[in-house]
Design a protein around this motif. Structure first.
Motif, PDB file in Angstrom:
ATOM      1  N   VAL A 181       0.771  -1.225   0.007  1.00 44.99           N
ATOM      2  CA  VAL A 181       0.011  -0.089  -0.044  1.00 44.99           C
ATOM      3  C   VAL A 181       0.938   1.097  -0.133  1.00 44.99           C
ATOM      4  N   ASN A 182       1.831   1.227   0.924  1.00 47.31           N
ATOM      5  CA  ASN A 182       2.683   2.310   0.944  1.00 47.31           C
ATOM      6  C   ASN A 182       3.602   2.538  -0.290  1.00 47.31           C
ATOM      7  N   ASN A 184       2.420   1.800  -3.322  1.00 49.78           N
ATOM      8  CA  ASN A 184       1.333   2.249  -4.236  1.00 49.78           C
ATOM      9  C   ASN A 184       1.342   3.896  -3.998  1.00 49.78           C
ATOM     10  N   ARG A 185       1.347   4.015  -2.408  1.00 55.63           N
ATOM     11  CA  ARG A 185       1.124   5.363  -2.390  1.00 55.63           C
ATOM     12  C   ARG A 185       2.323   6.407  -2.762  1.00 55.63           C
ATOM     13  N   LYS A 186       3.243   5.841  -2.659  1.00 51.42           N
ATOM     14  CA  LYS A 186       4.526   6.760  -3.181  1.00 51.42           C
ATOM     15  C   LYS A 186       4.422   6.887  -4.545  1.00 51.42           C
ATOM     16  N   LEU A 188       1.859   6.926  -6.377  1.00 53.91           N
ATOM     17  CA  LEU A 188       0.704   7.803  -6.773  1.00 53.91           C
ATOM     18  C   LEU A 188       1.043   9.245  -6.501  1.00 53.91           C
TER      19      LEU A 188
END
Length: 270
Positions: A181-182, A184-186, A188
């Protein structure tokens, strides 16, 4: 020529019940494929009336659908002893048979018309029996080989999938889903900033283009010319570019930088 069935359930035998040939046929069939039922239709194989008896036996098997394959023949003998299998009535019965026929007349060097009409010619009655049925021991050996190959292929497939499953279990996604998740957040955030920068660059580029075009339009604008002390003369809402387009007494409109003036043409000079 009709093909022979690969796994006949019932084998019909047309020969003498007292000769050695019938025992050879029975022994070979029992040894090679004991699950097949063997049906003997004893008949006369030499002498007067033998040809008709052989033909009748073939017709009986076909009428009763009493076999999957037929062995028609006898043991060795002189050409006179084998002559019944040269008769037309036997040849026609073999040709008309819907059941595949194996001809096994005499020894390997003996040939009769029945051999040529039959679906398969065997050199001896024993060889005919070998042609009529498969070898159960060979079948068993093939099945064991297939079973072992299937087991090996299945085991290799299971090992391959187990390895893939172990690799998935050890992956970071399953051990700590927040890592994915992290990440993917980075990604994004990076893509958002990149998109924002691209949009701003495009906007700035378009502003420069618009400013350049506005400058060109301003330079070419009639109002800009008028602001420098010139005037625009119109007649009937159309610009006047020559005195030839005017006549004395006509109404004209003069546009200046700060307003308009209506006037009448009093005099025209060149």
């Amino acid at each position: 020529k009709k093909p022979l069935p690969r796994f006949p359930r019932k084998v019909g035998v047309v020969t003498s019940a007292t000769g050695a040939a019938v025992q050879d046929v029975f022994n070979v069939l029992k040894r090679r494929f004991p699950v097949a039922e063997v049906v003997l239709r004893p008949c006369q194989v030499q002498g007067e009336g033998a040809a008709e008896d052989i033909a009748q036996a073939i017709y009986e098997f076909n009428n009763l659908k009493g076999a999957d394959v037929l062995i028609v023949g006898r043991g060795g003998g002189s050409i006179e002893d084998l002559w019944a299998f040269n008769e037309e009535v036997v040849a026609r019965a073999v040709f008309a048979s819907e059941i595949p026929v194996i001809s096994a007349v005499g020894h390997e060097t003996d040939y009769t018309i029945c051999d040529f009409v039959a679906d398969l010619r065997a050199p001896t009655p024993s060889a005919a029996a070998e042609c009529a049925v498969p070898d159960c021991y060979e079948l068993k050996s093939n099945l064991i080989a297939f079973q072992q190959r299937l087991f090996s292929l299945t085991k290799n497939k299971i090992d391959l999938e187990r390895g893939r499953l172990n690799a998935i279990e050890k992956s970071g996604v399953l051990r700590d889903p927040r890592t994915k998740v992290n990440d993917n957040r980075k990604e994004l955030v990076y893509l958002s900033e990149k998109l924002y920068g691209l949009v701003n660059n495009q906007i700035d580029s378009n502003k420069l283009k618009i400013s350049a075009l506005a400058g060109k339009l301003d330079a070419l604008s009639p109002l800009n010319v008028i602001s420098r002390g010139y005037a625009l003369v119109e007649k009937e809402e159309k610009p006047v570019t020559s005195v030839k387009a005017l006549a004395v007494g006509e109404n004209i409109l003069i546009k200046l930088s700060d307003g308009t003036v209506k006037a009448d043409v009093i005099e025209i000079g060149e």
